[in-house]
Design a protein around this motif. Sequence first.
Motif, PDB file in Angstrom:
ATOM      1  N   THR A   6       0.828  -1.196   0.000  1.00 26.66           N
ATOM      2  CA  THR A   6       0.000   0.000   0.000  1.00 26.66           C
ATOM      3  C   THR A   6       0.863   1.247   0.000  1.00 26.66           C
ATOM      4  O   THR A   6       2.029   1.222   0.377  1.00 26.66           O
ATOM      5  CB  THR A   6      -1.017   0.025   1.155  1.00 26.66           C
ATOM      6  OG1 THR A   6      -2.081   0.921   0.808  1.00 26.66           O
ATOM      7  CG2 THR A   6      -0.422   0.463   2.470  1.00 26.66           C
ATOM      8  N   HIS A  43       2.730  11.185  -5.844  1.00 28.06           N
ATOM      9  CA  HIS A  43       1.288  11.415  -5.826  1.00 28.06           C
ATOM     10  C   HIS A  43       0.969  12.699  -5.064  1.00 28.06           C
ATOM     11  O   HIS A  43       0.081  13.465  -5.439  1.00 28.06           O
ATOM     12  CB  HIS A  43       0.544  10.229  -5.203  1.00 28.06           C
ATOM     13  CG  HIS A  43       0.230   9.146  -6.193  1.00 28.06           C
ATOM     14  ND1 HIS A  43       0.726   7.877  -6.092  1.00 28.06           N
ATOM     15  CD2 HIS A  43      -0.545   9.161  -7.301  1.00 28.06           C
ATOM     16  CE1 HIS A  43       0.279   7.153  -7.110  1.00 28.06           C
ATOM     17  NE2 HIS A  43      -0.494   7.910  -7.851  1.00 28.06           N
ATOM     18  N   ASP A 132       2.408   1.618  -9.411  1.00 22.01           N
ATOM     19  CA  ASP A 132       2.895   1.357  -8.043  1.00 22.01           C
ATOM     20  C   ASP A 132       2.595  -0.078  -7.626  1.00 22.01           C
ATOM     21  O   ASP A 132       3.392  -0.737  -6.971  1.00 22.01           O
ATOM     22  CB  ASP A 132       2.130   2.220  -7.023  1.00 22.01           C
ATOM     23  CG  ASP A 132       2.527   3.677  -7.031  1.00 22.01           C
ATOM     24  OD1 ASP A 132       3.667   3.974  -7.393  1.00 22.01           O
ATOM     25  OD2 ASP A 132       1.665   4.499  -6.648  1.00 22.01           O
ATOM     26  N   VAL A 143      -6.710  -0.954   1.271  1.00 24.84           N
ATOM     27  CA  VAL A 143      -7.078   0.449   1.024  1.00 24.84           C
ATOM     28  C   VAL A 143      -8.453   0.749   1.607  1.00 24.84           C
ATOM     29  O   VAL A 143      -9.221  -0.156   1.927  1.00 24.84           O
ATOM     30  CB  VAL A 143      -7.162   0.776  -0.495  1.00 24.84           C
ATOM     31  CG1 VAL A 143      -5.802   0.971  -1.099  1.00 24.84           C
ATOM     32  CG2 VAL A 143      -7.957  -0.273  -1.243  1.00 24.84           C
TER      33      VAL A 143
HETATM   34  N1  TRP Z   1      -4.054   6.938  -3.629  1.00 25.53           N
HETATM   35  C1  TRP Z   1      -3.704   6.465  -2.333  1.00 25.53           C
HETATM   36  C2  TRP Z   1      -4.360   7.389  -1.287  1.00 25.53           C
HETATM   37  O1  TRP Z   1      -4.639   8.530  -1.592  1.00 25.53           O
HETATM   38  C3  TRP Z   1      -2.217   6.422  -2.112  1.00 25.53           C
HETATM   39  C4  TRP Z   1      -1.545   5.471  -3.039  1.00 25.53           C
HETATM   40  C5  TRP Z   1      -0.690   5.782  -4.056  1.00 25.53           C
HETATM   41  C6  TRP Z   1      -1.690   4.058  -3.022  1.00 25.53           C
HETATM   42  N2  TRP Z   1      -0.271   4.660  -4.676  1.00 25.53           N
HETATM   43  C7  TRP Z   1      -0.857   3.573  -4.078  1.00 25.53           C
HETATM   44  C8  TRP Z   1      -2.421   3.158  -2.226  1.00 25.53           C
HETATM   45  C9  TRP Z   1      -0.775   2.217  -4.349  1.00 25.53           C
HETATM   46  C10 TRP Z   1      -2.333   1.801  -2.519  1.00 25.53           C
HETATM   47  C11 TRP Z   1      -1.512   1.329  -3.567  1.00 25.53           C
HETATM   48  O2  TRP Z   1      -4.553   6.975  -0.174  1.00 25.53           O
END
Ligand code: TRP
Length: 336
Positions: A6, A43, A132, A143
């Motif tokens: 994650t 991100h 990722d 998640v």
């Molecule tokens: N988008 C996720 C969040 O805002 C963070 C994230 C980025 C993520 N890459 C990932 C989560 C890959 C799980 C797997 O919480």
Amino acid sequence: MKTSLTGIKPTNLPHLGNYLGAIRPALALAERYRTFYFIADYHALTSVRDPEALAGHVRDVAATWLAAGLDPSETLLYRQSDVIEVFELSWILSCLLATGQLERGHAYKDALAKGEAPNVGLFNYPVLMAADILLYDTDVVPVGKDQLQHLELTRDVAQRFNHVFGDDFPILVVPEALISEAPLVPGTDGEKMSKSRGNSIPLFAPAKKLRKVVMGIKTDSKGLDEPKDPEGSAVVALLEQLSPERAVVVSEKLRAGGYGWGHAKQELYEAIEQELGPLRERYEELRADEAKLDAILHDGAERARSIARRTIGRVRSAVGIDPLPRDRATLKLRTR
Ligand code: TRP
């Protein structure tokens, strides 16, 4: 052993909601899975415009997870930006995705609905997230529900990749979402705790500050003697997640009357202190030694990269982007 991965976006100092809702459950998974936890700094760049804040939050997050018990010899902890292969995969995946699929992205649509002019990074956010995940042959991704759409897109693009380039032979592992069963963590106003709502309880604030925030949690205005309903109270809901035994006792006392919200909050404060007090000390120590934190992150990245390179090698040869055969490369140099 299956792989759980994650990403954590370093946009704020982690709060109690992050700890109870994400950090604690994710760390518990380390017993059953090979775990990869990375800090998604690229991100964060879709919204953060303050370089010091970004660099600081990366270390805040790393120190928080380590203080909470992440063992870096077991779990790979690294910065997303240290594994540059993710960009290569991100591009390749983007060539398989229809623009319409990204136009349906919740975050992108919300930004448009608010009249904002979202940047391309926000638009492409789900592609980088898919990269990722797929870069490490991930089986499960713990998640929150808000990320389900991203997981669907990740599964979709992995399946499409396998179909188009592998004759359905699994070149990329198709991951599953692991939706946390952790109950919702309410903030000081009773709504879901989040940085943007301004209702969060800090994780590692000094005890005095913490107590002040806890004492400020919204409750009904019943007097000390009156019986009170523990159902739906943020104080009790939080206590349940920290110390179920204390929550039972406090609920009984509230129902009986002659017991005030102030007493219940004091119990909550003590329960938080009991679980987080020792972690706060470890956090302070870890956070103060930036060189050591960076070394841990770099070591994690090195190990992560060796896995990433293997995946990207598979992917490159599947799509027909291979290194030039050596003899052709040397020939070219000679004729120049
Ligand atoms: N988008 C996720 C969040 O805002 C963070 C994230 C980025 C993520 N890459 C990932 C989560 C890959 C799980 C797997 O919480």
